[in-house]
Design an enzyme around this catalytic site. Structure first.
Site, short mmCIF file in Angstrom:
data_model
loop_
_atom_site.label_atom_id
_atom_site.label_comp_id
_atom_site.label_asym_id
_atom_site.label_seq_id
_atom_site.Cartn_x
_atom_site.Cartn_y
_atom_site.Cartn_z
N GLU A 105 6.29 -61.13 -0.83
CA GLU A 105 5.55 -62.41 -0.76
C GLU A 105 6.28 -63.32 -0.23
O GLU A 105 7.51 -63.54 -0.26
CB GLU A 105 5.53 -63.00 -2.37
CG GLU A 105 4.60 -62.02 -3.43
CD GLU A 105 4.77 -62.67 -4.68
OE1 GLU A 105 5.32 -63.60 -4.96
OE2 GLU A 105 3.87 -62.08 -5.35
N HIS A 162 0.50 -65.98 -6.38
CA HIS A 162 1.26 -66.03 -7.38
C HIS A 162 1.34 -67.36 -8.16
O HIS A 162 2.19 -68.13 -8.31
CB HIS A 162 2.48 -65.91 -6.99
CG HIS A 162 3.70 -65.09 -7.96
ND1 HIS A 162 4.76 -64.35 -7.53
CD2 HIS A 162 3.87 -65.23 -9.40
CE1 HIS A 162 5.29 -64.12 -8.76
NE2 HIS A 162 4.49 -64.51 -9.87
#
Length: 524
Positions: free
Chosen positions: A260, A278
């Site tokens: 990420e 997220h």
């Protein structure tokens, strides 16, 4: 007492601290390491989020620090070893985002099954294409929940309100507790093959990393969907993209990624995928919850010596822990070993000690629990919270002394699940040679460290050779091959130490060997 708030938390959390008696609150976020160390020097408590790194230098500067509180879950920005060595409790707030994560799971689920993102985009572009976006109802569908922790249990409860049937896989939940929640416990493979929607709610461990691989995806129905709001590393993203492209499954909703920001642009762009960056815990309410919760926990630690959600050990008796360090490490490793060997929800845990190590029975009991619960919690278990986590899971724990043992000092660990019982005994030769000396009815001598294959088979010629050939063809080197036979000489149990992880396809080949009764991978 001074509470140093080193990162921004919710106003409600700050107010809870400021309203407490005998508490001086110092809010000074965004400090560099040197200034952080100076500010914490005379603090009794420190509150952080993810933006502050609490390094060894900062911790060593803290002369009076009793607790570090993390408003959130992850504590990888804290030097836990340094904090533990100094007897500082580090705590987090794992339940503060439960509702937010569960609701986001269902937000993605509904968006996926009702084609909401595509329909919104179509309408915003000036089109009216109702016939293209016919979706599916949740009513009557089977939801497969992998992991019945806080979030998984909340997802299951919400699903039942949609009149969905819930099946689940969690080796740490007993069948009785599942029945109380009207949930059917099944093996992982059965869950993937039966569920209309599979949703993941487990931490990343050696056992769960990449658990959703090509083989597991191939078990799913072509009309089934995958939801991941837990951790990106649970899913083999290349295998998922291939399964989507080949029509093996109908779609996927992802809130988390192995890296990420993500580097899997083609997966995210896939028309069968709904993805968010997220956002599982990103609600105003969740931020209030973690702020208020950590404030209350820190106050309880300072005023009542109560340490909820501690993630490390506040060491008090260094002498006892050091004297029996090798036995404590051995017992924890036995726990990790058993947790990966048994199947079913744990009901009872019993540890029997003989010899001098009986002095450390309480610590050994906690070490066993820590090992047993480590695979399920992703390592977020320690001597402080091990007993609490066991009680939370309905596990009965017993520790006893015994004079009946084959060794001068012996730790005997028995775990009973709703499917089977498993006994593993261990001792220490000399002062530094921990060994497993018995597994159920099989006696052996094994150093419990590293990667193992646990094999049980009929005691007939040729099986060892076939195992060696199978592993050799796969390029897997055998370190040791330890074998024990039962009293009847009808069966053998082997612990094969290997230098690398054994792929699932090799495990399947081993299981196909005639006379093989059990093959399991264990990492200790």
């Amino acid at each position: 007492m001074k509470v140093f708030v080193a990162d921004k938390i919710s106003e409600e959390g700050l107010a809870a601290l400021q309203e407490a008696e005998d508490i001086e609150v110092v809010l000074n976020p965004g400090l560099p390491e040197d200034e952080l160390a100076r500010e914490v020097a005379d603090s009794q408590a420190m509150i952080i989020r993810s933006g502050v790194k609490v390094t060894r230098k900062v911790i060593e500067a803290a002369q009076n620090l009793k607790v570090i509180g993390r408003a959130g879950v992850g504590v990888d920005n804290v030097d836990l070893e340094a904090a533990t060595q100094k007897g500082i409790v580090v705590m987090n707030t794992p339940s503060g985002n439960t509702v937010a994560a569960a609701e986001h799971t269902f937000g993605l689920l509904l968006a996926l099954l009702r084609n909401i993102p595509s329909a919104v985009q179509s309408l915003k572009s000036g089109k009216w294409e109702r016939s293209l976006f016919v979706g599916y109802e949740l009513n009557g569908k089977t939801l497969g929940v992998v992991g019945l922790g806080r979030i998984g249990s909340e997802v299951a409860r919400i699903a039942q309100s949609f009149r969905m049937k819930v099946i689940a896989h969690d080796p740490y939940i007993t069948s009785e507790r599942a029945e109380e929640a009207d949930i059917e416990l099944v093996e992982l493979e059965e869950l993937f093959s039966r569920a209309d929607i599979v949703t993941l709610h487990v931490p990343v461990t050696d056992q769960t990393r990449g658990m959703v691989n090509a083989r597991m995806l191939s078990l799913m129905k072509p009309t089934a969907y995958l939801i991941n709001c837990a951790r990106g590393a649970l899913v083999d993203e290349k295998a998922l993209e291939e399964a989507l492209n080949q029509g093996q499954i109908a779609g996927a909703a992802l809130d988390v990624f192995s890296k990420e920001p993500p580097d899997c642009a083609s997966l995210i762009a896939n028309e069968r995928v709904v993805a968010t960056p997220h956002l599982g815990a990103s609600t105003r309410e969740a931020q209030i919850n973690v702020g208020v919760q950590i404030a209350r926990q820190v106050l309880a630690a300072l005023k009542e010596n109560s340490f909820d959600n501690a993630v490390n050990l506040p060491i008090s008796d260094f002498t006892l822990l050091e004297r029996y360090r090798t036995y404590i490490e051995l017992t924890e490793r036995i726990g990790v070993f058993i947790a990966q060997l048994v199947s079913g929800g744990m009901r009872e845990v019993k540890i029997s000690c003989s010899g001098a190590c009986t002095d450390a029975l309480a610590a050994l009991k906690l070490a066993l629990l820590k090992g047993l619960l480590t695979p399920a919690t992703g390592g977020n278990v320690n001597f402080v919270n091990a007993a609490y986590l066991a009680r939370q899971r309905g596990i009965k724990v017993e520790g006893v002394f015994t004079d009946e043992a084959d060794y001068t000092n012996l730790v005997s660990c028995m775990v009973t699940t709703d499917k089977e019982s498993c006994r593993v005994d261990g001792t220490v030769f000399g002062e530094e040679l921990p060994r497993i000396v018995r597994i159920n009815e099989f006696y052996m001598d094994v150093n419990p460290r590293g990667q193992f294959l646990v094999l049980k088979n009929v005691d007939v010629p040729g099986i060892i050779g076939q195992v060696g050939t199978c592993l050799g063809q796969a390029g897997i080197n055998i370190g040791e091959y330890r074998l024990g036979r039962d009293d009847t000489h009808k069966n053998t149990l082997s612990l094969v130490s290997v230098d690398s992880m054994v792929p699932d396809e090799v495990v399947e080949k081993l299981r196909a060997i005639k006379g093989m009764q059990l093959v399991k991978k264990v990492s200790v």
